[in-house]
Each structure stands twice: as C-alpha cells, then as structure tokens.
Design a protein around this motif. Sequence first.
Motif, PDB file in Angstrom:
ATOM      1  N   GLU A   1      -3.774  23.148   7.851  1.00 27.88           N
ATOM      2  CA  GLU A   1      -3.041  21.979   8.701  1.00 27.88           C
ATOM      3  C   GLU A   1      -3.726  20.553   8.150  1.00 27.88           C
ATOM      4  O   GLU A   1      -3.125  19.572   7.522  1.00 27.88           O
ATOM      5  N   GLN A   2      -5.106  20.648   8.050  1.00 26.70           N
ATOM      6  CA  GLN A   2      -5.605  19.290   7.491  1.00 26.70           C
ATOM      7  C   GLN A   2      -5.635  19.183   6.168  1.00 26.70           C
ATOM      8  O   GLN A   2      -5.560  18.314   5.610  1.00 26.70           O
ATOM      9  N   GLU A   3      -5.587  20.553   5.499  1.00 26.55           N
ATOM     10  CA  GLU A   3      -5.369  20.422   3.771  1.00 26.55           C
ATOM     11  C   GLU A   3      -4.054  19.832   3.840  1.00 26.55           C
ATOM     12  O   GLU A   3      -3.963  18.949   2.779  1.00 26.55           O
ATOM     13  N   VAL A   4      -2.929  20.200   4.297  1.00 23.46           N
ATOM     14  CA  VAL A   4      -1.647  19.804   4.011  1.00 23.46           C
ATOM     15  C   VAL A   4      -1.554  18.253   4.551  1.00 23.46           C
ATOM     16  O   VAL A   4      -1.205  17.309   3.708  1.00 23.46           O
ATOM     17  N   ASN A   5      -2.475  17.873   5.481  1.00 27.02           N
ATOM     18  CA  ASN A   5      -2.161  16.563   6.106  1.00 27.02           C
ATOM     19  C   ASN A   5      -2.968  15.619   5.047  1.00 27.02           C
ATOM     20  O   ASN A   5      -2.553  14.578   4.715  1.00 27.02           O
ATOM     21  N   ARG A   6      -4.294  16.024   4.506  1.00 30.84           N
ATOM     22  CA  ARG A   6      -4.696  15.322   3.562  1.00 30.84           C
ATOM     23  C   ARG A   6      -3.871  15.128   2.201  1.00 30.84           C
ATOM     24  O   ARG A   6      -3.895  14.140   1.593  1.00 30.84           O
ATOM     25  N   SER A   7      -3.600  16.246   1.734  1.00 25.24           N
ATOM     26  CA  SER A   7      -2.836  16.329   0.466  1.00 25.24           C
ATOM     27  C   SER A   7      -1.448  15.328   0.467  1.00 25.24           C
ATOM     28  O   SER A   7      -1.083  14.710  -0.379  1.00 25.24           O
ATOM     29  N   LEU A   8      -0.772  15.513   1.739  1.00 27.69           N
ATOM     30  CA  LEU A   8       0.594  14.515   1.980  1.00 27.69           C
ATOM     31  C   LEU A   8       0.198  13.102   1.835  1.00 27.69           C
ATOM     32  O   LEU A   8       0.970  12.473   1.171  1.00 27.69           O
ATOM     33  N   ARG A   9      -1.043  13.006   2.604  1.00 28.90           N
ATOM     34  CA  ARG A   9      -1.220  11.529   2.651  1.00 28.90           C
ATOM     35  C   ARG A   9      -1.617  10.741   1.530  1.00 28.90           C
ATOM     36  O   ARG A   9      -1.130  10.007   0.741  1.00 28.90           O
ATOM     37  N   ASN A  10      -2.149  11.659   0.553  1.00 31.40           N
ATOM     38  CA  ASN A  10      -2.674  11.325  -0.716  1.00 31.40           C
ATOM     39  C   ASN A  10      -1.321  11.396  -1.773  1.00 31.40           C
ATOM     40  O   ASN A  10      -1.243  10.531  -2.515  1.00 31.40           O
ATOM     41  N   GLN A  11      -0.535  12.213  -1.404  1.00 27.46           N
ATOM     42  CA  GLN A  11       0.715  12.200  -2.256  1.00 27.46           C
ATOM     43  C   GLN A  11       1.541  10.904  -1.811  1.00 27.46           C
ATOM     44  O   GLN A  11       1.794  10.274  -2.813  1.00 27.46           O
ATOM     45  N   ILE A  12       1.616  10.533  -0.715  1.00 28.67           N
ATOM     46  CA  ILE A  12       2.540   9.284  -0.324  1.00 28.67           C
ATOM     47  C   ILE A  12       1.682   8.115  -0.683  1.00 28.67           C
ATOM     48  O   ILE A  12       2.326   7.330  -1.304  1.00 28.67           O
ATOM     49  N   TYR A  13       0.461   8.149  -0.628  1.00 31.04           N
ATOM     50  CA  TYR A  13      -0.376   6.698  -0.949  1.00 31.04           C
ATOM     51  C   TYR A  13      -0.283   6.697  -2.493  1.00 31.04           C
ATOM     52  O   TYR A  13       0.058   5.550  -2.896  1.00 31.04           O
ATOM     53  N   GLY A  14      -0.618   7.808  -3.134  1.00 31.71           N
ATOM     54  CA  GLY A  14      -0.317   7.644  -4.682  1.00 31.71           C
ATOM     55  C   GLY A  14       1.053   7.213  -5.258  1.00 31.71           C
ATOM     56  O   GLY A  14       1.066   6.407  -6.034  1.00 31.71           O
ATOM     57  N   HIS A  15       1.958   7.702  -4.598  1.00 32.69           N
ATOM     58  CA  HIS A  15       3.646   7.275  -5.027  1.00 32.69           C
ATOM     59  C   HIS A  15       3.610   5.748  -4.514  1.00 32.69           C
ATOM     60  O   HIS A  15       4.346   5.273  -5.344  1.00 32.69           O
ATOM     61  N   LEU A  16       3.344   5.485  -3.202  1.00 32.96           N
ATOM     62  CA  LEU A  16       3.499   4.146  -3.058  1.00 32.96           C
ATOM     63  C   LEU A  16       3.004   3.089  -3.613  1.00 32.96           C
ATOM     64  O   LEU A  16       3.428   2.125  -4.196  1.00 32.96           O
ATOM     65  N   VAL A  17       1.580   3.386  -4.257  1.00 28.86           N
ATOM     66  CA  VAL A  17       1.030   2.410  -5.027  1.00 28.86           C
ATOM     67  C   VAL A  17       1.537   2.407  -6.118  1.00 28.86           C
ATOM     68  O   VAL A  17       1.700   1.150  -7.097  1.00 28.86           O
ATOM     69  N   GLY A  18       2.347   3.361  -6.730  1.00 35.39           N
ATOM     70  CA  GLY A  18       2.931   3.279  -8.189  1.00 35.39           C
ATOM     71  C   GLY A  18       4.423   2.582  -8.237  1.00 35.39           C
ATOM     72  O   GLY A  18       4.863   2.713  -9.263  1.00 35.39           O
ATOM     73  N   LEU A  19       4.825   2.249  -7.022  1.00 39.55           N
ATOM     74  CA  LEU A  19       6.202   1.771  -6.849  1.00 39.55           C
ATOM     75  C   LEU A  19       6.116   0.050  -7.203  1.00 39.55           C
ATOM     76  O   LEU A  19       5.217  -0.332  -7.096  1.00 39.55           O
ATOM     77  N   ASP A  20       7.313  -0.145  -7.686  1.00 34.44           N
ATOM     78  CA  ASP A  20       7.652  -1.488  -7.862  1.00 34.44           C
ATOM     79  C   ASP A  20       7.354  -2.343  -6.577  1.00 34.44           C
ATOM     80  O   ASP A  20       7.674  -2.257  -5.451  1.00 34.44           O
ATOM     81  N   LEU A  21       7.096  -3.830  -7.164  1.00 32.52           N
ATOM     82  CA  LEU A  21       7.227  -4.953  -6.225  1.00 32.52           C
ATOM     83  C   LEU A  21       8.608  -5.085  -5.427  1.00 32.52           C
ATOM     84  O   LEU A  21       8.573  -5.410  -4.290  1.00 32.52           O
ATOM     85  N   SER A  22       9.630  -4.762  -6.229  1.00 37.22           N
ATOM     86  CA  SER A  22      10.947  -4.669  -5.393  1.00 37.22           C
ATOM     87  C   SER A  22      10.894  -3.914  -4.123  1.00 37.22           C
ATOM     88  O   SER A  22      11.558  -4.166  -3.052  1.00 37.22           O
ATOM     89  N   PHE A  23      10.436  -2.606  -3.991  1.00 36.67           N
ATOM     90  CA  PHE A  23      10.420  -1.727  -3.178  1.00 36.67           C
ATOM     91  C   PHE A  23       9.597  -2.408  -1.798  1.00 36.67           C
ATOM     92  O   PHE A  23      10.212  -2.564  -0.534  1.00 36.67           O
ATOM     93  N   PHE A  24       8.369  -3.129  -2.028  1.00 34.87           N
ATOM     94  CA  PHE A  24       7.767  -3.688  -1.114  1.00 34.87           C
ATOM     95  C   PHE A  24       8.380  -5.103  -0.274  1.00 34.87           C
ATOM     96  O   PHE A  24       8.107  -5.391   0.496  1.00 34.87           O
TER      97      PHE A  24
END
Length: 625
Positions: A123-146
């Motif tokens: 559960e902690q591995e999934v938790n960490r992996s998912l947070r990293n995945q979401i954060y990594g994806h969000l950082v790469g999104l365009d300014l229009s998303f934010f």
Amino acid sequence: MMKQTWDYPGNSSPFPRILSLLAPHGAFLALASVSAALFAVLDASVYVLMIPFVETLFSSAGGPGFASETGMDRLLDATVYRWVDLAGDPLEAIGQIIALIILVFLVKNVFHFSRTYLVARVEQEVNRSLRNQIYGHLVGLDLSFFGRTRLGQVVSRLTTEVEQFRRLVTTELFRVLSGGLEFSVAVIAMLLISWQLTAAAFVVVPLAMIFWGPLVGVLRRLDHKVLHLGGEVTAHVQETFAAIRLVKSSSSENRERERFRSLTGEYFQQFMRAEFVRSLAPPLTELLAAAGTVVILWLGARFVVAGEITGPEFVGFLGLSVKLYSPVKNVAKFPAVAQPGLVAAERIFDFLDTPREICDAFGASSIRGFESTITFEDVSFSYRADEVVLRGISLHADRGDVIALVGPSGAGKSTLVDLLGRFFDVDTGRIMVDGVDIRGLRIGDLRSLFGIVSQDTVLFHDTVRANIAYGRPEASHADIVAAATAAHAHDFITEMPKGYDTIVGERGVELSGGERQRIAIARALLMNRPILVLDEATSSLDTASERVIQEATSRLMVGRTVFVIAHRLSTILSADKILVMDGGEIIEQGDHGTLMAKAGLYRRLYDLQFNEAAAVGSLWPADET
C-alpha cells in the motif's frame, strides 16, 4: 478565466487501471495471498478442533455415542485422531487438543503478521508511486491546465484522494480477497460436515450480495460531490491565506468566515447524505446474517435429533458459519465502503488522462544557443475562441536588442513573451528563432534559452543560496555571490542571520518586496541565458534601488536579447525598440525619440506618468515595503 469543475461520466470501471498499478508489486502480493490462505486454513482449523474437544468432553460425561460417518469424521481420523486418543484418558485427550489449538493460534498469527506487513508495504509502495506519477504528470502539463483548475483541487488529489485510493487498493480489496479465502475454507469444512446445512446457510448469501446493487450508483454520485467539495474547501483555504494581506486590508475577515462556513456546511450536508446510505450496510447485513443463523439453528437441531450429524459437529458447523458470514458481510458492504476510493480513483485518473497540449513535435530539432534573430510573423492568439488576445503581431529582434513592450493592462504584453517561450501555441502565424519555427524545436531546449524575472516573484521555502541557484543548481558559491552582488542583493543577504543559508520562508515571506525581487534578478543573472525577459522586473523596488539595478542589468544585458515589460516608462528609455500595444495589437513602434515625436499613445502615456510623478514628488526615494 473560468475554473474547471470536473464533471464525471462515471461510465468506465477504474479496476483495470488499479490492477495495473498493483502489477509491479506482484511478488509481495503473492506472498501476502499465500499468508492469507494459510491464515484462513488455520483459522478454520480452530473451529474444526472444537469438534473433537466437545466430543471428548461429552463422551467423558457419559453422553451418547456418535454413529454418523461424515467427511469431517474421515478428515479428523486422518489428522487429529492419529495423535489424540479419544478412547484413552479424556483429560489427557482434552489437554492434547488444547495444545493443538494453542499451536494453531500461534502459527496462524505468524501468517497474520506477515499478511499485514506485506499488505502495508504494497500500500505504501502504491501510494508513493501514484503520488510520484500524478506530480510528475502535473508538472509537465501546460499553463492552460493550471489556468482552468483550482490549486486546491490539485492538492486534494495529491493528498486526500490518494489516501482514499490507497485504502481502496490495499485495505478494502485485500480484505475482500482475505474474506474470499476464509469463505472458501469455511465452505469446504462445512460441506465435510453436511452439504444440506451448507446449502441452507447459502440461502441468505445471494440476498446479502445483491442488496447493495441499486444503491451503488447513488453512493457513487454522492461521493463524487463529497470529494469535489473537499477540494473546494482546500482551494478556499489556500486562496484566502495566500491573499491574507488583502483580506485584512479590506476588513473582509467576517465575509471570508461566512464563505468558508457556507462551503463546510455544504460539504457536511453532502457527506452526511452519503454516510446515511453507507450506514445502512452494517445493520442490514447483520440482519441477513442473523436470519441465516436462525435457519441453521432450526435445521441443524433436526439433523442432530435425526442422527444425520453429531452434536459436536453441529457446534463446529455453527462456529464455521460465523466465518462464512463474516466475509459475506465484508463483500456485501464492499460496494458501500469502496465508493470513496473508487471515486477518488476516477478523479485521479482524470488528472492523469489530461493530455499535454504543448509537446515536442515528431522529429523536433535541438537548439543549443541563440545566434541571430527572433521573428513574429502575423501572430494571433486567443485563450478562448471568442476572445482574441493578440492579433496580427509582427516583429523582428536581432541578437543583443533590447525590446520594450508598453501599453495599458490587458494589451497582451505578457502573453506575447509567453508565446515566445511556447507556454502556449499560436492560433495563426508563426514565431521563428534563428529562422526555425519554435514548434519544430524541442521545448526543453527552447526554454533553456530564457531567463525570466516576473512581476510575481516566486521564491521557494528554501535557503537564499538554493533560490538564487534554482535554475543552475551546480553553480559555485562564488558564482552565486557574483550574481547576488550584480543584483545588489549581496549586502542585505550577508546581514541575515545565516547569510546565504537563511531560509526565506514560503514565497519569501521573510524578505521585503524589494529583496525578493533582487533575489529573483540574481537568479536570472546566474542562469546566464541568451534571452532575458524582465516582466515588470523593477515593480517592487523603490526608486533608488530601481536605478541601481538598472545600472547593473544594463552592463549584463550586453550580448543578450532582452524583452522588457514595464508600466514605468522611465525603465525603458534606452531600449533599442519600443513596441506600444493596445487591444492585442502593436499600434506604434520605434525608439523613445521617434515615438515621442509621433505624439501618439506612447507620448500620452509618457506625459501622464511624468506629470503625475512631478505632482506627487515620486522622484524622491521611497521606503521599501
């Protein structure tokens, strides 16, 4: 710009994607499943051992003999009765059975520990992996998303909703898996005693399993609303405290309290509606289980009287039926307790599925430096289809030119330089760097050409050193000091308690506005990019500091192409080219002298500012804030 509210169609199952997140942890899940299976077997064995215990106890008291021959009798003959002699001393036999029960309990709990630990790891591995995945994806999104998404909704998905998802993926799903294993073992043991009683016990199982079917859709909709409102509460807190100075200066504390009470009140109402439906699960499933137990007691008593099963076997059967109904209740309640996690999964996957609108084109070229020219060719742009922000923009800048952009607020000045960094793509026309359309360049290479100092100074909760070196983390201390000195920041930095190792606080709260601005300028200077964008770069400085920094930056601008956006025309009098913008168009261009001679908008803005300055004496040095 309107913020997206994130409505959900709710027509696709998130389970395939949930399983894909668990796949990398298959080895640990397999070990946890083996532990769960062995735990289920040993747990049922405790109830099975009650049969010889009761049989020995009643036999020693002169109870009736047991003539029936069931599958359970054969199982006990092949296992327990090889070690325990029921025909011998009853107390010795009872002692041996108790020893077996204790041994089974000890081993069972070893597997319980391993199952719990392995599930926690997954559960902690999934938790960490998912947070990293979401954060990594969000950082790469365009300014229009934010621009269309409230920050609180982003934070809610990264924190609260990932936790909801974690509970679903591990705690709830594995509880169903463990329950299924315990259910299966209990059913096998019950069948060995009496298939008729087992069939009777199953009468209530379908009722428990289908009970929640009609209510799952209701819970799903309610939980969507609850999680969305939770994100809105988070967003409101962040917005309010980020603008706390404005709130206090406007005497709006009571108004904000009322707005927050309204939000939390709506959240409370939606939460309680969902919990009302969810809270029906325990009593109703317990009622069904009780009904099943009544059926077993009624029918089992007749089987014992008829001699089809023994009294001790019936006692063991009752114990096993408890193990039967416990997982059935868990499975029956799963649609209710899993809904927050499923809704959170849908909202998380919604973010992860948000595409990057601005990305490298296939076969994009690399660019390692800026050589000669920047050209805008008939560029038009709009944030929304019905609002054109820039229209027909054409300009040419050579390497080393200082280009000033002036005009009223909303004229499109900041948007123009955002397009140059390809934070947005043009609607029509094209932007060329060294004769190459920027859409054909790698985005990372293109943006590595720019150093930006914006009117909204961004500092992280870190040291002064780390903030200056943010764009060049490998920079030496000497280089950092040189950049700070050039930005006239070194003196006040050395006067701070820990100098360059002083923490500046969130968004630089420990610094004054002018100090924050000079740190940002030092950061841009240290990056040493060939193209420099100064967006209201001296807006937070007093007049004296503004003049000093202008002198420092004028020396460092040599060899760079500089775009300066300023309302204070005194900062751009020496620019090579001044572009006057209004309504998304360039209406005048030239140097200061040329534009003054034209007596157009630039002349009017210049006269207005300098007449006001003379009237209020703003040429005197002002106190920093």
